[in-house]
Design an enzyme around this catalytic site. Structure first.
Site, PDB file in Angstrom:
ATOM      1  N   CYS A 269       1.070  -1.310  -0.100  1.00 55.97           N
ATOM      2  CA  CYS A 269      -0.038   0.082   0.126  1.00 55.97           C
ATOM      3  C   CYS A 269       0.935   1.129  -0.153  1.00 55.97           C
ATOM      4  CB  CYS A 269      -0.854   0.074   1.099  1.00 55.97           C
ATOM      5  SG  CYS A 269      -2.495   0.907   0.941  1.00 55.97           S
ATOM      6  N   HIS A 359      -3.481  -5.266   0.240  1.00 54.70           N
ATOM      7  CA  HIS A 359      -3.524  -5.656   1.426  1.00 54.70           C
ATOM      8  C   HIS A 359      -3.468  -7.163   1.652  1.00 54.70           C
ATOM      9  CE1 HIS A 359      -4.048  -1.782   4.044  1.00 54.70           C
ATOM     10  NE2 HIS A 359      -4.458  -1.306   2.833  1.00 54.70           N
ATOM     11  N   GLU A 361      -2.595  -9.258   3.914  1.00 56.59           N
ATOM     12  CA  GLU A 361      -2.965  -9.808   5.286  1.00 56.59           C
ATOM     13  C   GLU A 361      -4.121 -10.424   5.315  1.00 56.59           C
ATOM     14  OE1 GLU A 361      -4.875  -6.154   5.601  1.00 56.59           O
ATOM     15  OE2 GLU A 361      -2.729  -6.276   4.946  1.00 56.59           O
TER      16      GLU A 361
END
Length: 385
Positions: A269, A359, A361
């Site tokens: 990001c 992202h 995660e």
């Protein structure tokens, strides 16, 4: 930029009036949701149908008023396990049809109660479809939410909105990052040490690395290159975060020092935009950005298409179809958004460094991009070998 009075059950029952005012003069009227008062920020929309708790606590949303395109929000309430940081970061919250009663075995309180407790001013009963279409056509812009029995006239509210700072030129990473370094220990056998520069990191990110045997040293956004190398890292990570990457001169200089040393590097990001700048590319503000957990991206290194989680209003200006010469060797665009061809990833061909704009995660999902943490591990393994 929020001033508020704590909401309570009686205020909610009274359905206090609220109004949303955009900087171009368009207004939407609704009911107070969360805290009562006034707030200002950049109006953006998120297309995720779930994961509102992770969205609210993502530091990348600092100083943004988030419009939820999903019409029904708050069904699962709020729990104490899913926050991505120590607090809610959004400047304001806009929903169409909030859940009257949360229903989930993990729920501890309603979303309305959590917003009120943390002083987040919101508005409900708004035609979020019309508002989203307006932002898509006109672009993200400054906005104010005003709620309570004694609202100013529209001219006064509009003047206040237009006095609020813009996101372009905003330097915000240090406002959301940790002030003190801390360590997230490896789960199981420790295999690597990573220095993670916190520009607005989400809690799940170091956890995903810890699951792969990485001891993560999370450092403040103000950390110097010497602070990074003092950890004796096998790899360096630059996190997501809010604000305009054109202001991030310090993180860019730190990243250049890492690249000069040849330490394996991974950015996500904001970290992707920092890598773009470190390589000599420019950045620019998108018309309305990418936000939500359903954005299609192609990994050009494999040809596979991933459904990914995004939260960015800026992007890297790099050539899509040519290899570029940079001060650190050859670089190419590794990932592209299939909706609009925005650069979603970069990689160096002569050094162990790469980044993505989204992202991986997977909080609140999806899980398509989890392999990127394994790719980072592979870089560190290769360097060690």
């Amino acid at each position: 930029m929020t001033t508020s009075k704590q909401g309570n059950a009686s205020q909610r029952k009274e359905a206090l009036p609220a109004v949303l005012v955009l900087e171009d003069g368009r207004t939407f009227r609704g009911r107070a949701y969360g805290a009562v008062g006034e707030t200002f920020g950049e109006a953006v929309f998120s297309t995720g149908m779930t994961g509102y708790q992770e969205t609210l606590t993502d530091p990348s949303y600092h100083r943004q008023v988030v419009v939820m395109t999903a019409p029904h929000v708050g069904n699962t309430g709020v729990n104490d396990e899913d926050p991505e940081s120590r607090r809610i970061w959004v400047a304001g919250y806009v929903v169409r049809d909030p859940a009257r009663v949360p229903s989930n075995w993990r729920s501890r309180r309603s979303l309305h109660e959590e917003l009120a407790q943390q002083g987040v001013v919101g508005i409900s009963g708004v035609d979020t479809r019309a508002l989203t279409r307006h932002l898509r056509e006109r672009g993200a812009m400054r906005v104010g939410i005003f709620s309570g029995n004694a609202l100013p006239d529209e001219g006064t509210m509009l003047a206040q909105v237009r006095q609020a700072p813009e996101m372009k030129g905003a330097d915000l990473a240090a406002e959301v990052a940790t002030k003190e370094a801390y360590v997230v220990p490896a789960i199981g056998e420790k295999k690597f040490t990573v220095a993670a520069v916190d520009l607005g990191i989400k809690g799940m990110t170091p956890r995903r690395m810890a699951e792969r045997g990485i001891e993560v040293h999370v450092l403040p956004a103000t950390a110097s290159a010497e602070d990074v190398f003092a950890v004796e890292p096998d790899g360096v990570f630059f996190s997501n975060g809010p604000g305009d990457p054109a202001t991030a001169d310090h993180p860019v200089s730190v990243m250049r020092a890492v690249l000069e040393r040849g330490t394996p590097l991974f950015g996500i990001c904001f970290g992707n935009q920092i890598l773009g700048r470190a390589l000599g590319f420019g950045t620019y503000k998108l018309k309305y950005g990418h936000r939500g957990i359903n954005q299609p991206v192609q990994d050009r290194t494999t040809g596979k298409v991933e459904v990914t989680a995004h939260n960015h209003g800026f992007a890297v200006d790099a050539p899509l179809d040519t290899v570029s010469d940079t001060p650190f060797g050859r670089a190419e665009v590794s990932h592209v958004c299939l909706n609009d061809n925005v650069v979603e990833g970069l990689q160096l061909l002569d050094q162990p460094a790469f980044s993505v704009q989204y992202h991986p995660e997977a909080a609140a999902g999806p899980h398509d991009a989890a392999y990127l943490f394994d790719r980072f591990v592979s870089l560190m393994e290769g360097q060690r070998a």
